[in-house]
Scaffold this motif. Structure first.
Motif, PDB file in Angstrom:
ATOM      1  N   GLU A   1      31.325  52.443  45.461  1.00 13.91           N
ATOM      2  CA  GLU A   1      32.291  52.501  44.364  1.00 13.91           C
ATOM      3  C   GLU A   1      33.133  51.239  44.417  1.00 13.91           C
ATOM      4  OE1 GLU A   1      34.521  56.013  45.061  1.00 13.91           O
ATOM      5  OE2 GLU A   1      32.883  57.385  44.540  1.00 13.91           O
ATOM      6  N   HIS A   2      33.712  50.848  43.293  1.00 14.64           N
ATOM      7  CA  HIS A   2      34.601  49.691  43.297  1.00 14.64           C
ATOM      8  C   HIS A   2      35.725  49.895  42.290  1.00 14.64           C
ATOM      9  CE1 HIS A   2      32.791  48.290  39.561  1.00 14.64           C
ATOM     10  NE2 HIS A   2      31.598  48.333  40.138  1.00 14.64           N
ATOM     11  N   THR A   3      36.719  49.028  42.374  1.00 13.73           N
ATOM     12  CA  THR A   3      37.949  49.214  41.597  1.00 13.73           C
ATOM     13  C   THR A   3      37.923  48.546  40.230  1.00 13.73           C
ATOM     14  OG1 THR A   3      38.916  47.279  42.717  1.00 13.73           O
ATOM     15  CG2 THR A   3      39.365  49.461  43.659  1.00 13.73           C
ATOM     16  N   ASP A   4      36.902  47.774  39.925  1.00 10.04           N
ATOM     17  CA  ASP A   4      36.824  47.061  38.643  1.00 10.04           C
ATOM     18  C   ASP A   4      36.068  47.909  37.622  1.00 10.04           C
ATOM     19  OD1 ASP A   4      36.321  45.348  36.493  1.00 10.04           O
ATOM     20  OD2 ASP A   4      36.086  43.589  37.783  1.00 10.04           O
ATOM     21  N   GLN A   5      36.789  48.433  36.666  1.00  8.53           N
ATOM     22  CA  GLN A   5      36.170  49.291  35.649  1.00  8.53           C
ATOM     23  C   GLN A   5      35.814  48.538  34.379  1.00  8.53           C
ATOM     24  OE1 GLN A   5      35.346  52.389  36.576  1.00  8.53           O
ATOM     25  NE2 GLN A   5      36.233  51.773  38.544  1.00  8.53           N
ATOM     26  N   SER A   6      35.876  47.214  34.431  1.00 14.40           N
ATOM     27  CA  SER A   6      35.543  46.408  33.255  1.00 14.40           C
ATOM     28  C   SER A   6      34.033  46.396  33.038  1.00 14.40           C
ATOM     29  CB  SER A   6      36.049  44.977  33.439  1.00 14.40           C
ATOM     30  OG  SER A   6      35.251  44.282  34.386  1.00 14.40           O
ATOM     31  N   ASP A   7      33.621  45.766  31.944  1.00 15.21           N
ATOM     32  CA  ASP A   7      32.191  45.671  31.647  1.00 15.21           C
ATOM     33  C   ASP A   7      31.596  44.357  32.156  1.00 15.21           C
ATOM     34  OD1 ASP A   7      33.414  43.959  29.891  1.00 15.21           O
ATOM     35  OD2 ASP A   7      32.522  44.799  28.069  1.00 15.21           O
ATOM     36  N   ARG A   8      32.301  43.704  33.078  1.00 13.89           N
ATOM     37  CA  ARG A   8      31.753  42.487  33.681  1.00 13.89           C
ATOM     38  C   ARG A   8      30.436  42.801  34.394  1.00 13.89           C
ATOM     39  NH1 ARG A   8      35.312  39.159  37.643  1.00 13.89           N
ATOM     40  NH2 ARG A   8      35.879  41.208  38.524  1.00 13.89           N
ATOM     41  N   PRO A   9      29.553  41.823  34.493  1.00 21.12           N
ATOM     42  CA  PRO A   9      28.330  42.043  35.263  1.00 21.12           C
ATOM     43  C   PRO A   9      28.651  42.436  36.697  1.00 21.12           C
ATOM     44  CG  PRO A   9      28.140  40.028  33.965  1.00 21.12           C
ATOM     45  CD  PRO A   9      29.569  40.495  33.839  1.00 21.12           C
ATOM     46  N   TYR A  10      27.813  43.266  37.268  1.00 22.02           N
ATOM     47  CA  TYR A  10      28.051  43.765  38.629  1.00 22.02           C
ATOM     48  C   TYR A  10      28.195  42.623  39.629  1.00 22.02           C
ATOM     49  CZ  TYR A  10      27.405  46.186  43.044  1.00 22.02           C
ATOM     50  OH  TYR A  10      27.570  46.654  44.320  1.00 22.02           O
ATOM     51  N   GLN A  11      27.380  41.586  39.467  1.00 31.16           N
ATOM     52  CA  GLN A  11      27.429  40.482  40.407  1.00 31.16           C
ATOM     53  C   GLN A  11      28.803  39.817  40.420  1.00 31.16           C
ATOM     54  OE1 GLN A  11      25.095  41.313  38.298  1.00 31.16           O
ATOM     55  NE2 GLN A  11      23.156  40.245  38.669  1.00 31.16           N
ATOM     56  N   GLU A  12      29.413  39.665  39.247  1.00 32.44           N
ATOM     57  CA  GLU A  12      30.742  39.053  39.188  1.00 32.44           C
ATOM     58  C   GLU A  12      31.763  39.885  39.956  1.00 32.44           C
ATOM     59  OE1 GLU A  12      32.157  38.053  35.325  1.00 32.44           O
ATOM     60  OE2 GLU A  12      30.316  37.004  34.722  1.00 32.44           O
ATOM     61  N   LYS A  13      31.651  41.172  39.861  1.00 31.35           N
ATOM     62  CA  LYS A  13      32.562  42.048  40.598  1.00 31.35           C
ATOM     63  C   LYS A  13      32.322  41.915  42.102  1.00 31.35           C
ATOM     64  CE  LYS A  13      32.413  45.370  36.774  1.00 31.35           C
ATOM     65  NZ  LYS A  13      32.027  46.735  36.343  1.00 31.35           N
ATOM     66  N   LEU A  14      31.051  41.854  42.488  1.00 29.91           N
ATOM     67  CA  LEU A  14      30.712  41.743  43.902  1.00 29.91           C
ATOM     68  C   LEU A  14      31.241  40.444  44.492  1.00 29.91           C
ATOM     69  CD1 LEU A  14      29.019  43.105  46.219  1.00 29.91           C
ATOM     70  CD2 LEU A  14      27.150  41.595  45.516  1.00 29.91           C
ATOM     71  N   PHE A  15      31.170  39.364  43.733  1.00 30.39           N
ATOM     72  CA  PHE A  15      31.583  38.058  44.226  1.00 30.39           C
ATOM     73  C   PHE A  15      33.098  37.859  44.163  1.00 30.39           C
ATOM     74  CE2 PHE A  15      27.310  36.411  42.353  1.00 30.39           C
ATOM     75  CZ  PHE A  15      26.605  37.096  43.336  1.00 30.39           C
ATOM     76  N   ASP A  16      33.796  38.715  43.450  1.00 27.61           N
ATOM     77  CA  ASP A  16      35.245  38.574  43.257  1.00 27.61           C
ATOM     78  C   ASP A  16      35.984  39.241  44.416  1.00 27.61           C
ATOM     79  OD1 ASP A  16      37.889  38.615  42.474  1.00 27.61           O
ATOM     80  OD2 ASP A  16      37.486  39.287  40.426  1.00 27.61           O
ATOM     81  N   PRO A  17      36.647  38.467  45.286  1.00 26.18           N
ATOM     82  CA  PRO A  17      37.312  39.066  46.448  1.00 26.18           C
ATOM     83  C   PRO A  17      38.476  39.993  46.096  1.00 26.18           C
ATOM     84  CG  PRO A  17      37.903  36.744  46.235  1.00 26.18           C
ATOM     85  CD  PRO A  17      36.795  37.001  45.259  1.00 26.18           C
TER      86      PRO A  17
END
Length: 290
Positions: free
Chosen positions: A127-143
């Motif tokens: 699970e992660h805290t970013d509920q935006s529609d950004r691509p998953y990879q961008e969320k993964l790379f965003d510290p």
């Protein structure tokens, strides 16, 4: 575009059973309770058996990626199996969680064919805290985005039970999420003061543990022999290479020009598998034939 062997994490449900949640919390509390710099730089038990000759066939345990299974992994490692030939015996372990694809998403046809009716599995939930529609990879790379793994204990216990019941295991081969669970198994054993029961990790397209609650396990790099293979066309290449190398002491790093997959393009693929085989033989104390 996701390739046929793409391994990806999706948002998962919360635990279905409270006892599973309690087990996971116990594991995380165990990690939190570590004093600063509690992890030793080396763990007793590594060095003596590391290159001691084995008097039997090499035993390999393979861990598939997320949204995959043992049947698919058997196909993925075929070049390495051919390279090792009759010198090795292989075991393939499925993850313990049924894989839930996002709505409207399904595995590529080639993966369905290779699965041969076997369900798709993962090693833990994400699970992660970013509920935006950004691509998953961008969320993964965003510290700034927090990731939380759940049911990690299920994956760890599953691997350890396999080794205990069907071992010994000399070589652990992981792909993508299978690499991540291998990091966790090794680090948890080290934290507990237990010997890591395999000699060498061979990790294809791996990356670091993203859940910050496990960071303390890796304050000191793992002193476990490791070969890492990365594809330069993999969308996780830079993130995975940089983050995973930091988890290990002096890993061997090999690269190819393909994507998130096992290398197959000549001549580089053969060079990589020859090098991996040489490292496997070395770790098992076997003189390689010239």
């Amino acid at each position: 575009q996701r390739g046929s062997m793409f391994d990806f994490d999706v948002l998962e449900e919360q635990f279905e059973h409270r006892d599973e949640a309690r087990k996971a919390e116990k594991l995380k509390e165990e990690v939190k309770s570590l004093p600063a710099k509690a992890v030793p730089e080396t763990t007793r038990g590594y060095d003596p058996p590391r290159f001691a000759p084995i008097q039997r066939k090499i035993r390999v345990l393979a861990l598939h990626g997320g949204g995959s299974n043992a049947n698919i992994m058997k196909y993925q490692v075929m070049p390495l199996r051919r390279a090792l030939g009759d010198q090795a015996e292989w075991e393939f372990l499925n993850g313990g969680r049924s894989w839930k694809f996002n709505e409207g998403q399904k595995p590529p046809e080639i993966m369905q064919a290779l699965a041969a009716g076997m369900p798709f599995y993962g090693w833990y939930a994400v699970e992660h805290t970013d509920q935006s529609d950004r691509p998953y990879q961008e969320k993964l790379f965003d510290p700034s985005v927090e990731f939380t793994y759940s049911q990690v204990d299920v994956g760890i216990d599953r691997v350890l039970h396999q080794i205990k019941e069907n071992g010994p295991v000399d070589i652990l081969v992981g792909f993508s999420q299978g690499c991540i669970v291998s990091h966790l198994v090794a680090a948890i054993l080290r934290q507990r003061g237990e010997e890591i029961p395999w000699r060498l990790s061979v990790l294809f397209n791996g990356m670091r543990v993203r859940d910050r609650s496990f960071e303390r396990l890796f304050e000191t790099p793992l002193d476990l022999p490791c070969v890492m293979v990365f594809g330069r066309q993999d969308e996780f290449y830079h993130y995975g290479k940089t983050s995973q190398i930091a988890l290990y002491k002096d890993p061997v790093v090999l690269e190819h020009e393909e994507g998130h997959k096992f290398p197959s393009a000549a001549p580089r693929a053969k060079e990589i598998y020859d090098e991996v085989v040489a490292r496997i033989y070395e770790s098992c104390g076997i003189a390689q034939k010239k």
